[in-house]
Design a protein around this motif. Structure first.
Motif, PDB file in Angstrom:
ATOM      1  N   SER A 102       7.384  78.497  62.452  1.00 47.61           N
ATOM      2  CA  SER A 102       8.560  77.895  63.135  1.00 47.61           C
ATOM      3  C   SER A 102       8.280  77.693  64.467  1.00 47.61           C
ATOM      4  N   SER A 103       7.588  78.528  64.941  1.00 45.87           N
ATOM      5  CA  SER A 103       7.128  78.570  66.440  1.00 45.87           C
ATOM      6  C   SER A 103       6.017  77.735  66.970  1.00 45.87           C
ATOM      7  N   ILE A 104       5.468  77.167  65.708  1.00 47.83           N
ATOM      8  CA  ILE A 104       4.069  76.361  65.988  1.00 47.83           C
ATOM      9  C   ILE A 104       4.677  74.843  65.659  1.00 47.83           C
ATOM     10  N   LEU A 105       4.945  74.687  64.307  1.00 46.17           N
ATOM     11  CA  LEU A 105       5.250  73.204  64.100  1.00 46.17           C
ATOM     12  C   LEU A 105       5.937  73.196  62.755  1.00 46.17           C
ATOM     13  N   TRP A 106       6.813  72.319  62.808  1.00 47.60           N
ATOM     14  CA  TRP A 106       7.855  72.275  61.625  1.00 47.60           C
ATOM     15  C   TRP A 106       7.417  71.035  60.532  1.00 47.60           C
ATOM     16  N   HIS A 107       7.565  69.966  61.225  1.00 45.72           N
ATOM     17  CA  HIS A 107       7.662  68.743  60.502  1.00 45.72           C
ATOM     18  C   HIS A 107       6.650  67.650  61.309  1.00 45.72           C
ATOM     19  N   THR A 108       5.867  66.961  60.597  1.00 45.88           N
ATOM     20  CA  THR A 108       5.063  66.008  61.083  1.00 45.88           C
ATOM     21  C   THR A 108       5.627  64.638  60.091  1.00 45.88           C
ATOM     22  N   SER A 109       4.543  64.192  59.318  1.00 45.96           N
ATOM     23  CA  SER A 109       4.962  63.247  58.448  1.00 45.96           C
ATOM     24  C   SER A 109       3.630  63.140  57.421  1.00 45.96           C
ATOM     25  N   ASN A 110       3.902  62.803  56.286  1.00 48.87           N
ATOM     26  CA  ASN A 110       2.778  62.451  55.284  1.00 48.87           C
ATOM     27  C   ASN A 110       2.032  61.380  55.646  1.00 48.87           C
ATOM     28  N   MET A 111       2.408  60.742  56.923  1.00 46.94           N
ATOM     29  CA  MET A 111       1.391  59.742  57.548  1.00 46.94           C
ATOM     30  C   MET A 111       0.295  60.546  58.096  1.00 46.94           C
ATOM     31  N   TYR A 112       0.383  61.728  58.302  1.00 43.46           N
ATOM     32  CA  TYR A 112      -0.932  62.521  58.926  1.00 43.46           C
ATOM     33  C   TYR A 112      -1.219  63.675  58.189  1.00 43.46           C
ATOM     34  N   GLN A 113      -2.413  64.249  58.307  1.00 48.33           N
ATOM     35  CA  GLN A 113      -2.804  65.179  57.736  1.00 48.33           C
ATOM     36  C   GLN A 113      -2.056  66.339  57.787  1.00 48.33           C
ATOM     37  N   ILE A 114      -1.767  67.170  56.624  1.00 48.55           N
ATOM     38  CA  ILE A 114      -1.091  68.525  56.802  1.00 48.55           C
ATOM     39  C   ILE A 114      -1.964  69.319  56.166  1.00 48.55           C
ATOM     40  N   PRO A 115      -2.754  70.126  57.013  1.00 46.79           N
ATOM     41  CA  PRO A 115      -3.700  71.101  56.431  1.00 46.79           C
ATOM     42  C   PRO A 115      -2.969  72.325  55.401  1.00 46.79           C
ATOM     43  N   GLY A 116      -2.015  72.520  55.767  1.00 40.76           N
ATOM     44  CA  GLY A 116      -1.172  73.540  54.825  1.00 40.76           C
ATOM     45  C   GLY A 116      -1.140  73.053  53.526  1.00 40.76           C
ATOM     46  N   GLN A 117      -0.915  71.694  53.347  1.00 41.15           N
ATOM     47  CA  GLN A 117      -0.899  71.084  52.080  1.00 41.15           C
ATOM     48  C   GLN A 117      -1.954  70.948  51.282  1.00 41.15           C
ATOM     49  N   GLU A 118      -2.973  70.862  52.141  1.00 43.29           N
ATOM     50  CA  GLU A 118      -4.382  70.823  51.352  1.00 43.29           C
ATOM     51  C   GLU A 118      -4.576  72.169  50.921  1.00 43.29           C
ATOM     52  N   LYS A 119      -4.386  73.211  51.478  1.00 45.14           N
ATOM     53  CA  LYS A 119      -4.637  74.482  51.324  1.00 45.14           C
ATOM     54  C   LYS A 119      -3.684  75.128  49.989  1.00 45.14           C
ATOM     55  N   LEU A 120      -2.536  74.781  49.920  1.00 44.62           N
ATOM     56  CA  LEU A 120      -1.808  75.208  48.754  1.00 44.62           C
ATOM     57  C   LEU A 120      -1.970  74.302  47.650  1.00 44.62           C
ATOM     58  N   ALA A 121      -2.360  73.225  47.774  1.00 46.41           N
ATOM     59  CA  ALA A 121      -2.753  72.516  46.921  1.00 46.41           C
ATOM     60  C   ALA A 121      -4.113  72.809  46.120  1.00 46.41           C
ATOM     61  N   ASN A 122      -4.923  73.217  47.151  1.00 43.66           N
ATOM     62  CA  ASN A 122      -6.402  73.770  46.587  1.00 43.66           C
ATOM     63  C   ASN A 122      -6.124  75.053  45.771  1.00 43.66           C
ATOM     64  N   ARG A 123      -5.155  75.840  46.175  1.00 42.04           N
ATOM     65  CA  ARG A 123      -4.855  77.312  45.509  1.00 42.04           C
ATOM     66  C   ARG A 123      -4.439  77.052  44.202  1.00 42.04           C
ATOM     67  N   LEU A 124      -3.395  76.196  44.202  1.00 42.20           N
ATOM     68  CA  LEU A 124      -2.637  75.971  42.828  1.00 42.20           C
ATOM     69  C   LEU A 124      -3.478  75.120  41.990  1.00 42.20           C
ATOM     70  N   ARG A 125      -4.512  74.545  42.344  1.00 40.53           N
ATOM     71  CA  ARG A 125      -5.515  73.634  41.584  1.00 40.53           C
ATOM     72  C   ARG A 125      -6.414  74.756  41.048  1.00 40.53           C
ATOM     73  N   ASP A 126      -6.974  75.517  41.856  1.00 46.78           N
ATOM     74  CA  ASP A 126      -7.824  76.920  41.540  1.00 46.78           C
ATOM     75  C   ASP A 126      -7.210  77.757  40.265  1.00 46.78           C
ATOM     76  N   LEU A 127      -5.973  77.703  40.602  1.00 43.11           N
ATOM     77  CA  LEU A 127      -5.222  78.787  39.504  1.00 43.11           C
ATOM     78  C   LEU A 127      -4.459  78.008  38.187  1.00 43.11           C
ATOM     79  N   THR A 128      -4.958  76.673  38.141  1.00 41.45           N
ATOM     80  CA  THR A 128      -4.338  76.085  36.956  1.00 41.45           C
ATOM     81  C   THR A 128      -5.155  75.021  36.453  1.00 41.45           C
ATOM     82  N   PHE A 129      -4.449  74.293  35.415  1.00 42.57           N
ATOM     83  CA  PHE A 129      -5.206  73.099  34.617  1.00 42.57           C
ATOM     84  C   PHE A 129      -5.250  72.043  35.559  1.00 42.57           C
TER      85      PHE A 129
END
Ligand code: PLP
Length: 395
Positions: free
Chosen positions: A58-85
């Motif tokens: 919250s002291s760095i960045l809250w919201h941008t838009s899905n118009m832009y890259q969101i590194p945290g999204q890539e990270k969480l998606a990769n993790r969930l991908r690796d953990l699931t089907f």
């Protein structure tokens, strides 16, 4: 008159603070929270790691838009991908939006494969998939749909079969998918047996339709595996998740195999907030803590203890308790009658639990509970049983 819609029968308390498995009201009365905001606060209240992650993000960045890259999204998606089907996913703000995405993906998949006539989804009585127009149609009950017609078309709500092979008789040329909660939450902690989960997988494969597991309530470690279907050794094609993944921050996702996800092409779906940096920080922090603190192990150990204790209570008070059901820390106490009074009495005894269909009380504690929490819960439940029996005798 309240300026809020009167859609909830709220209890006469407003909590001001939470810590671990406990909540405190404005005069500092302490409650044991075995409802976790309906399976949401999977790491209890104000887990230090979640607090520090939220503060930091919250002291760095809250919201941008899905118009832009969101590194945290890539990270969480990769993790969930690796953990699931799953190969791919879309982030949402809630469970209903994740189910909505699952429904759209299903229709789009058959459309892209030249079979747009396949759009109907088989669902089951007692299920709960959310409160949007399409997700209430998927749940199908009068309680959800009455007065909100016309009903969104495309859902065939079948009985909750003891033998899921019977579903086959209801598959038509228009059937696109089967959607089921591996354990019904709102429906009263009703489990689909492993055998039935396997049978549904086989049916879906045989008829070239999709299988959707709604793991919004039973997922994220609740049953002792990261996802409930892992107990059965079969996987879905699409899986909406939410609740626990945000640990209290509004977050959901719809996970899918690439063969389906690839048809959600540019511009076919979107969300303003879905997967924003703040939500992604929380999703990643929840997964961190699940790993760092061996939370799944704790669920296994604590649920074994808790279930034994609950079964003991059911033996002690058979005139009150019908049975104890469920898996891991998604447990249900099925009472002999409507649980409203019991829940109110538990509340008087400073224990929070959640009601459900089939006269069932849901026990959904944080996944990091301790033996002391269990002891406290059982003492309070025992007292509640005694109080209820006394009341009944007085009548
Ligand atoms: C809670 C729940 C939903 C809906 O989630 P919301 O965040 O309230 O929209 C859908 N399916 C299941 C199984 C749930 O438990």
């Amino acid at each position: 008159m309240s300026s809020l819609l009167p859609t909830y029968a709220r209890m006469g308390v407003g909590f001001v603070r939470g810590s671990g498995s406990h909540l405190y009201d404005s005069i500092n009365t302490k409650y044991l929270d075995f409802g976790s905001g309906i399976a949401v606060n999977c790491l209890g209240h104000c887990h230090p790691k979640l607090v520090s992650s939220l503060k930091e993000q919250s002291s760095i960045l809250w919201h941008t838009s899905n118009m832009y890259q969101i590194p945290g999204q890539e990270k969480l998606a990769n993790r969930l991908r690796d953990l699931t089907f799953a190969d791919s996913m879309f982030f949402t703000n809630s469970g209903a939006e994740a189910v909505e995405c699952a429904i759209k993906m299903t229709r789009r998949y058959h459309y892209a494969n030249g079979q747009p006539e396949k759009f109907r989804i088989i669902t089951f009585k007692g299920s709960f998939h959310g409160r949007t127009l399409s997700t209430i149609a998927a749940g199908g009950s009068e309680k959800l749909t009455k007065g909100f017609g016309p009903k969104v078309d495309g859902f065939d709500v079948l009985p909750f079969f003891t033998n899921m092979k019977k579903v086959e008789g209801h598959i038509t040329t228009e059937t696109a998918a089967i959607m089921i909660e591996p354990i019904q939450g709102e429906g009263g902690i009703r489990s689909v047996t492993k055998k039935n989960l396997v049978a549904l997988r086989e049916l879906a494969d045989k008829h070239n339709i999709l299988l959707i597991y709604d793991e919004i309530q039973c997922g994220i470690g609740r049953t002792g595996k990261l996802f409930c279907h892992e107990h059965a050794g079969v996987t879905p094609d699409i899986m909406p998740i939410a609740k626990g993944i945000g640990g209290g921050f509004p977050l959901g996702a719809c996970l899918a195999k690439n063969s389906i996800a690839k048809h959600m092409t540019l511009g076919t779906h979107g969300s303003t907030y879905g997967g924003n940096p703040l939500a992604m920080a929380m999703g990643n922090a929840v997964l961190d803590v699940l790993e760092e603190e061996s939370i799944l192990n704790n669920v296994k150990n604590m649920s074994a203890k808790l279930k034994v204790e609950l079964i003991n209570l059911s033996k002690k008070y058979p005139e009150l308790i019908d049975e104890v059901r469920g898996l891991g820390l998604m447990l249900g106490i099925k009472l002999q009658r409507d649980p409203k009074e019991f829940i109110a009495q538990a509340f008087e005894n400073k224990l929070l639990v959640v009601g459900a269909s089939e006269n069932t009380i849901r026990i959904l504690p944080p996944l990091n509970i301790t033996s002391e929490d269990i002891k406290e819960a059982i003492t309070k439940l025992n007292k509640t049983c005694i109080d209820e029996l006394k009341k009944n005798k007085a009548i």
